[in-house]
Design an enzyme around this catalytic site. Structure first.
Site, mmCIF file in Angstrom:
data_model
loop_
_atom_site.group_PDB
_atom_site.id
_atom_site.type_symbol
_atom_site.label_atom_id
_atom_site.label_comp_id
_atom_site.label_asym_id
_atom_site.label_seq_id
_atom_site.Cartn_x
_atom_site.Cartn_y
_atom_site.Cartn_z
ATOM 1 N N HIS A 123 0.829 -1.211 0.000
ATOM 2 C CA HIS A 123 0.000 0.000 0.000
ATOM 3 C C HIS A 123 0.861 1.257 0.000
ATOM 4 O O HIS A 123 0.401 2.331 0.388
ATOM 5 C CB HIS A 123 -0.965 0.007 1.192
ATOM 6 C CG HIS A 123 -2.112 -0.944 1.009
ATOM 7 N ND1 HIS A 123 -2.923 -1.350 2.041
ATOM 8 C CD2 HIS A 123 -2.578 -1.574 -0.095
ATOM 9 C CE1 HIS A 123 -3.843 -2.189 1.577
ATOM 10 N NE2 HIS A 123 -3.649 -2.347 0.284
ATOM 11 N N CYS A 134 3.788 13.848 -13.167
ATOM 12 C CA CYS A 134 5.063 13.449 -13.807
ATOM 13 C C CYS A 134 5.891 12.507 -12.953
ATOM 14 O O CYS A 134 6.966 12.092 -13.365
ATOM 15 C CB CYS A 134 5.873 14.693 -14.181
ATOM 16 S SG CYS A 134 6.649 15.517 -12.754
HETATM 17 P P1 NAD Z 1 -7.470 -2.826 10.128
HETATM 18 O O1 NAD Z 1 -7.543 -1.615 10.966
HETATM 19 O O2 NAD Z 1 -8.587 -3.131 9.209
HETATM 20 O O3 NAD Z 1 -7.288 -4.113 11.085
HETATM 21 C C1 NAD Z 1 -6.378 -4.152 12.137
HETATM 22 C C2 NAD Z 1 -6.627 -5.443 12.914
HETATM 23 O O4 NAD Z 1 -5.639 -5.535 13.910
HETATM 24 C C3 NAD Z 1 -7.985 -5.484 13.616
HETATM 25 O O5 NAD Z 1 -8.573 -6.752 13.405
HETATM 26 C C4 NAD Z 1 -7.638 -5.258 15.097
HETATM 27 O O6 NAD Z 1 -8.507 -5.914 15.970
HETATM 28 C C5 NAD Z 1 -6.248 -5.837 15.160
HETATM 29 N N1 NAD Z 1 -5.397 -5.255 16.192
HETATM 30 C C6 NAD Z 1 -5.144 -3.937 16.428
HETATM 31 N N2 NAD Z 1 -4.230 -3.792 17.409
HETATM 32 C C7 NAD Z 1 -3.920 -5.058 17.816
HETATM 33 C C8 NAD Z 1 -3.037 -5.573 18.822
HETATM 34 N N3 NAD Z 1 -2.312 -4.769 19.599
HETATM 35 N N4 NAD Z 1 -2.964 -6.911 18.978
HETATM 36 C C9 NAD Z 1 -3.716 -7.758 18.209
HETATM 37 N N5 NAD Z 1 -4.553 -7.318 17.237
HETATM 38 C C10 NAD Z 1 -4.641 -5.984 17.046
HETATM 39 O O7 NAD Z 1 -6.087 -2.752 9.339
HETATM 40 P P2 NAD Z 1 -5.583 -3.549 8.055
HETATM 41 O O8 NAD Z 1 -6.169 -4.905 8.037
HETATM 42 O O9 NAD Z 1 -4.128 -3.357 8.002
HETATM 43 O O10 NAD Z 1 -6.221 -2.831 6.780
HETATM 44 C C11 NAD Z 1 -6.502 -1.495 6.654
HETATM 45 C C12 NAD Z 1 -5.508 -0.547 5.984
HETATM 46 O O11 NAD Z 1 -4.990 0.206 7.032
HETATM 47 C C13 NAD Z 1 -4.285 -1.006 5.284
HETATM 48 O O12 NAD Z 1 -4.442 -0.738 3.965
HETATM 49 C C14 NAD Z 1 -3.147 -0.076 5.802
HETATM 50 O O13 NAD Z 1 -2.517 0.572 4.712
HETATM 51 C C15 NAD Z 1 -3.865 0.950 6.571
HETATM 52 N N6 NAD Z 1 -3.290 1.510 7.805
HETATM 53 C C16 NAD Z 1 -1.968 1.434 8.054
HETATM 54 C C17 NAD Z 1 -1.475 1.937 9.245
HETATM 55 C C18 NAD Z 1 0.011 1.842 9.471
HETATM 56 O O14 NAD Z 1 0.794 1.976 8.531
HETATM 57 N N7 NAD Z 1 0.430 1.606 10.713
HETATM 58 C C19 NAD Z 1 -2.323 2.487 10.196
HETATM 59 C C20 NAD Z 1 -3.699 2.560 9.898
HETATM 60 C C21 NAD Z 1 -4.159 2.052 8.698
#
Ligand code: NAD
Length: 252
Positions: A123, A134
């Site tokens: 991503h 560009c």
């Molecule tokens: P999501 O938010 O959909 O899912 C995160 C999952 O992790 C959830 O099921 C949640 O319950 C679990 N979770 C959160 N903290 C936890 C912990 N400490 N221990 C265990 N489980 C935990 O995120 P996703 O599936 O990565 O998809 C969403 C999009 O979010 C991605 O495309 C990503 O690019 C983007 N994103 C990235 C960041 C980052 O770079 N850190 C932050 C926010 C969103």
């Protein structure tokens, strides 16, 4: 951590030792313990902003100033964050030849900060920026600095400049195809901290199943694809990864 979870992690450690090609897939959940909110948990990023406005290419083009107002506030949270035990254990797995590729949906660069090298950022990344017309690269810090006054534009062609993150409605980078190829070689796919609700990345899980790979989910909740997982470790990642490191004999 309860006895059942400890036994599951012992099984996971054994599977890692026995597998010949292990691929990791991480989501926002691996970085919440570094202080970066995920998207979907209570208090996650979507609780305070409309994804259509701040995370889609349509929203960016319609209101780049609004996009930068939101991400300008969030950017320091990403740049100041430090890797946690989950990032460190994954880097150590790679260093010991036990993890062959790490596909991440995260844009925070924390796997690199922790020392992982074979990382595929499917991503994109919030560490760099470029002109959407560009493709000229622009230093991310000056982009966010300019964004406090106006929407940043390219010095060469005048096009809008955007952080190199993949927004909803945009194509995925070549790293995604590379990730598909890694999954096709896997006999063990480990998914950490992802709800698996974002496609096409989530399709990597059934794809791995199709090529005969075992699937392990480590997350707070089972999430999508629990039905095809071979092992689900439910709990907090910090605790689970710490335990996994110990099972595998990592010193720290
Ligand atoms: P999501 O938010 O959909 O899912 C995160 C999952 O992790 C959830 O099921 C949640 O319950 C679990 N979770 C959160 N903290 C936890 C912990 N400490 N221990 C265990 N489980 C935990 O995120 P996703 O599936 O990565 O998809 C969403 C999009 O979010 C991605 O495309 C990503 O690019 C983007 N994103 C990235 C960041 C980052 O770079 N850190 C932050 C926010 C969103």
């Amino acid at each position: 951590m309860n006895r059942a979870a400890e036994q599951q992690i012992a099984t996971l450690a054994r599977w890692i030792d026995d597998a010949s090609y292990v691929v990791g897939l991480t989501g926002a959940g691996v970085s919440t313990e570094s202080g970066i909110p995920d998207f979907r948990s209570g208090g996650g990023l979507w609780a305070e902003a409309d994804p259509e406005k701040v995370a889609s290419i349509g929203g960016f083009l319609a209101d780049p100033e609004g996009f930068y107002r939101f991400w300008g506030r969030k950017h320091p949270v990403f740049t100041d964050a430090q890797p946690n035990v989950a990032h460190r254990v994954l880097a150590e797995l790679e260093a010991r030849g036990l993890l062959h590729a790490l596909i991440t949906q995260n844009i925070d660069g924390l796997h690199f900060k922790a020392g992982s090298e074979k990382v595929l950022e499917v991503h994109g990344s919030l560490r760099t920026a470029s002109c959407i017309a560009c493709r000229r690269p622009e230093p991310i810090e000056s982009v966010f600095e300019e964004a406090t006054r106006r929407a940043p534009t390219c010095m060469t062609c005048g096009g809008l400049v955007k952080p190199d993150v993949v927004l909803f409605g945009e194509m995925l980078p070549p790293a995604f195809e590379a990730g598909q190829k890694e999954v096709d070689r896997a006999d063990l796919l480990l998914v950490f901290g992802s709800s698996l609700e974002v496609f096409p990345v989530a399709d990597l899980v059934p794809r791995a199943k199709q090529v005969g790979s075992k699937i392990v989910l480590v997350n707070r909740e089972p999430g999508a694809f629990a039905g095809i997982a071979d092992l689900i470790v439910l709990g907090e990642l910090g605790e689970a990864m710490h335990r996994l490191g110990r099972e595998l004999g990592f010193e720290r």
